[in-house]
Enzyme design. Structure first.
Site, PDB file in Angstrom:
ATOM      1  N   LYS A 135      41.466  33.716  47.224  1.00  0.00           N
ATOM      2  CA  LYS A 135      41.534  34.402  45.753  1.00  0.00           C
ATOM      3  C   LYS A 135      42.594  35.063  45.635  1.00  0.00           C
ATOM      4  CE  LYS A 135      42.080  38.310  46.185  1.00  0.00           C
ATOM      5  NZ  LYS A 135      43.161  39.082  47.171  1.00  0.00           N
ATOM      6  N   TYR A 174      38.478  42.167  42.737  1.00  0.00           N
ATOM      7  CA  TYR A 174      37.200  42.456  43.228  1.00  0.00           C
ATOM      8  C   TYR A 174      36.206  42.976  42.579  1.00  0.00           C
ATOM      9  CZ  TYR A 174      39.360  41.100  47.906  1.00  0.00           C
ATOM     10  OH  TYR A 174      40.246  40.517  48.945  1.00  0.00           O
TER      11      TYR A 174
HETATM   12  P1  NDP Z   1      50.681  36.802  54.340  1.00  0.00           P
HETATM   13  O1  NDP Z   1      52.086  37.191  54.027  1.00  0.00           O
HETATM   14  O2  NDP Z   1      50.236  37.895  55.714  1.00  0.00           O
HETATM   15  O3  NDP Z   1      50.422  35.500  55.055  1.00  0.00           O
HETATM   16  C1  NDP Z   1      50.783  34.263  54.195  1.00  0.00           C
HETATM   17  C2  NDP Z   1      51.340  33.122  55.090  1.00  0.00           C
HETATM   18  O4  NDP Z   1      51.528  32.090  54.263  1.00  0.00           O
HETATM   19  C3  NDP Z   1      52.587  33.414  55.825  1.00  0.00           C
HETATM   20  O5  NDP Z   1      52.324  34.132  57.102  1.00  0.00           O
HETATM   21  C4  NDP Z   1      52.974  31.773  56.120  1.00  0.00           C
HETATM   22  O6  NDP Z   1      52.348  31.313  57.117  1.00  0.00           O
HETATM   23  C5  NDP Z   1      52.668  31.265  54.654  1.00  0.00           C
HETATM   24  N1  NDP Z   1      53.601  31.129  53.725  1.00  0.00           N
HETATM   25  C6  NDP Z   1      54.098  29.865  53.288  1.00  0.00           C
HETATM   26  N2  NDP Z   1      55.262  30.385  52.586  1.00  0.00           N
HETATM   27  C7  NDP Z   1      55.194  31.594  52.283  1.00  0.00           C
HETATM   28  C8  NDP Z   1      56.304  32.269  51.708  1.00  0.00           C
HETATM   29  N3  NDP Z   1      57.399  31.700  50.633  1.00  0.00           N
HETATM   30  N4  NDP Z   1      56.210  33.573  51.635  1.00  0.00           N
HETATM   31  C9  NDP Z   1      55.278  34.242  52.398  1.00  0.00           C
HETATM   32  N5  NDP Z   1      54.349  33.508  53.311  1.00  0.00           N
HETATM   33  C10 NDP Z   1      54.460  32.141  53.044  1.00  0.00           C
HETATM   34  O7  NDP Z   1      49.738  36.967  53.176  1.00  0.00           O
HETATM   35  P2  NDP Z   1      48.061  37.565  53.322  1.00  0.00           P
HETATM   36  O8  NDP Z   1      47.595  37.108  54.575  1.00  0.00           O
HETATM   37  O9  NDP Z   1      47.860  38.920  53.006  1.00  0.00           O
HETATM   38  O10 NDP Z   1      47.481  36.648  52.050  1.00  0.00           O
HETATM   39  C11 NDP Z   1      47.275  35.343  51.990  1.00  0.00           C
HETATM   40  C12 NDP Z   1      46.237  34.866  51.112  1.00  0.00           C
HETATM   41  O11 NDP Z   1      44.943  35.515  51.519  1.00  0.00           O
HETATM   42  C13 NDP Z   1      46.584  35.244  49.703  1.00  0.00           C
HETATM   43  O12 NDP Z   1      46.082  34.307  48.802  1.00  0.00           O
HETATM   44  C14 NDP Z   1      45.677  36.740  49.475  1.00  0.00           C
HETATM   45  O13 NDP Z   1      45.396  36.909  48.103  1.00  0.00           O
HETATM   46  C15 NDP Z   1      44.454  36.264  50.402  1.00  0.00           C
HETATM   47  N6  NDP Z   1      44.069  37.405  51.066  1.00  0.00           N
HETATM   48  C16 NDP Z   1      42.674  37.578  50.886  1.00  0.00           C
HETATM   49  C17 NDP Z   1      41.884  38.594  51.129  1.00  0.00           C
HETATM   50  C18 NDP Z   1      40.414  38.791  51.231  1.00  0.00           C
HETATM   51  O14 NDP Z   1      39.732  39.667  51.538  1.00  0.00           O
HETATM   52  N7  NDP Z   1      39.952  37.714  50.672  1.00  0.00           N
HETATM   53  C19 NDP Z   1      42.618  39.851  51.923  1.00  0.00           C
HETATM   54  C20 NDP Z   1      44.060  39.441  52.197  1.00  0.00           C
HETATM   55  C21 NDP Z   1      44.545  38.438  51.387  1.00  0.00           C
HETATM   56  P3  NDP Z   1      53.186  30.583  58.174  1.00  0.00           P
HETATM   57  O15 NDP Z   1      54.150  31.415  58.850  1.00  0.00           O
HETATM   58  O16 NDP Z   1      52.034  30.291  59.208  1.00  0.00           O
HETATM   59  O17 NDP Z   1      53.648  29.464  57.487  1.00  0.00           O
END
Ligand code: NDP
Length: 390
Positions: free
Chosen positions: A153, A242
């Protein structure tokens, strides 16, 4: 010669103990039956709901190994009964290799060779955990590769992107779900059940607040959240969704109109591209209203209260990963289960939907509905809080 650190008295006692034990064993041997007991196999008994054998579980690729994926999603798979991870997709090969070794995940893809998953028979489902602005692209590529997709989401940046994702799922005849985890969290599920069962009498009002103080300087995942191209929207997209979604889950209705105002310091340099806060309101066909706030400017928290004519339920926190505090009308706490189970329950439920080709509880259409509602709230807020029909 005494050994340093060994107490002579304890040595003597120990020797005495050995002598006593030897005497007891010899007495037992003299009274034991002639034939010694044998280990003998028994028929299958016990848990009738055994988890699927690992070879039968749906096989998942995780796309984006960020803070949420590695903090909650991947650990959640470790207790799943019907799902296991077979591939990681990451733009950081070292990180992917390390996590692959740690979790026994041998297949590693990156964003350039991602489409090659089409030929990978060991991937059934793909879980998109990327920044929001990348959800549509990677969801559609995964669907075109013939995989089922669970997307984090909020579903995508715009309603048009959500529609394209749904169309891609239909064209590929694959399941598309949006990862609204609280629909699998035991306390949230039980609260919604109680609301809809009439336990609170006719439902009258819902209020919900969700927010945190965005800290892009110290916490990198907050950086993309403040960039419109990667985030799609601001606090309402990321965290306000949420309580907004929970209102519909608990009231069992969808709104006919919404209104909203922006609520954040306008000179705050964090919010040049996306909004820092929204106070929102939804009106339902029954006459009930829900209202709430989302913020990137107040200290972290999620809180919800549902009022019926004869009772109310308070949840604070309401949508935590590990802990929900629920208080019933009589002041008693509700403990419907451990919140941590929500992560495994969600991927198990999606695995069942994918395997049986049955609708997932939180389908793409729900994600589209919510993005449309938030867009309507933005329209209202852009027009001084005017009522917008939906
Ligand atoms: P992060 O920034 O921690 O992680 C995002 C990951 O996406 C990065 O580590 C990287 O992985 C990859 N990525 C690829 N391109 C990009 C870019 N241009 N910029 C940044 N990251 C990129 O984010 P979150 O983990 O907090 O969020 C990820 C998703 O999860 C979102 O959609 C968020 O809304 C959702 N979310 C949902 C939650 C819930 O409770 N359901 C809670 C928190 C987040 P890599 O290095 O492996 O390529």
């Amino acid at each position: 010669m005494p050994v340093p650190g060994i107490d002579r008295r304890r040595l003597l006692l120990g020797a005495g103990g050995l002598t006593l034990a030897a005497t007891a064993a010899s007495a037992a041997a003299q009274t034991a039956p002639m034939s010694a007991p044998k280990a003998v196999g028994q028929p299958v008994l016990g848990n009738p709901d055994l988890p699927d054998a690992p070879s039968q579980r749906m096989r998942w690729a995780i796309v984006g190994l960020g803070s949420f994926a590695m903090g909650q999603v991947v650990p959640g798979f470790m207790t799943a009964d019907e799902a296991r991870i077979t591939a990681f997709v990451s733009g950081n090969p070292d990180k992917a290799r390390n996590f692959g070794a740690r979790y026994g995940v041998a297949k590693l893809y990156n964003y350039d060779n991602f489409d090659q998953i089409a030929a990978d028979k060991e991937i059934d489902c793909v879980y998109i955990v990327l920044p929001v602005g990348l959800h549509a692209e990677y969801t559609i590529r995964a669907l075109k590769a013939g995989k089922h997709v669970l997307c984090e989401k909020p579903m995508a940046s715009t309603p048009a992107e959500c529609e394209a994702m749904i169309a891609a799922a239909r064209a590929a005849n694959r399941q598309l779900g949006v990862a609204y985890r609280v629909h699998f969290e035991p306390n949230n599920v039980e609260v919604a059940r109680r609301c809809l069962s009439g336990e609170l009498g006719p439902l009258r009002y819902f209020t919900g607040d969700s927010g945190f103080n965005a800290d892009p300087e110290h916490w990198p995942p907050h950086r993309w959240r403040l960039q419109k191209a990667l985030a799609g929207g601001g606090s309402m997209y990321d965290i306000g969704i949420y309580a907004m979604n929970a209102a519909m889950m608990c009231l069992g209705e969808e709104p006919v109109s919404v209104s909203a105002v922006y609520a954040y310091p306008r000179d705050d340099p964090r919010f040049r591209e996306v909004e820092g806060g929204v106070d929102w309101r939804m009106s339902f066909p029954s006459g009930v209203h829900a209202q709430g706030s989302s913020s990137y400017c107040y200290a972290g928290g999620t809180r919800q209260k549902i009022f019926g004519a004869t009772g109310a339920i308070v949840m604070e926190p309401a949508s935590d990963y590990y802990r929900q505090n629920v208080t019933l009308s009589n002041g008693q706490p509700l403990n419907a289960g451990n919140p941590i189970t929500q992560f495994a329950a969600q991927v198990d439920a999606f695995s069942r939907a994918a395997r049986g080709n049955t609708p997932h509880r939180t389908p793409g259409e729900m994600g589209l509905r919510d993005i449309r509602l938030i867009q309507a709230m933005y329209k209202s807020a852009d027009n001084d809080g005017m009522k917008v029909g939906v």
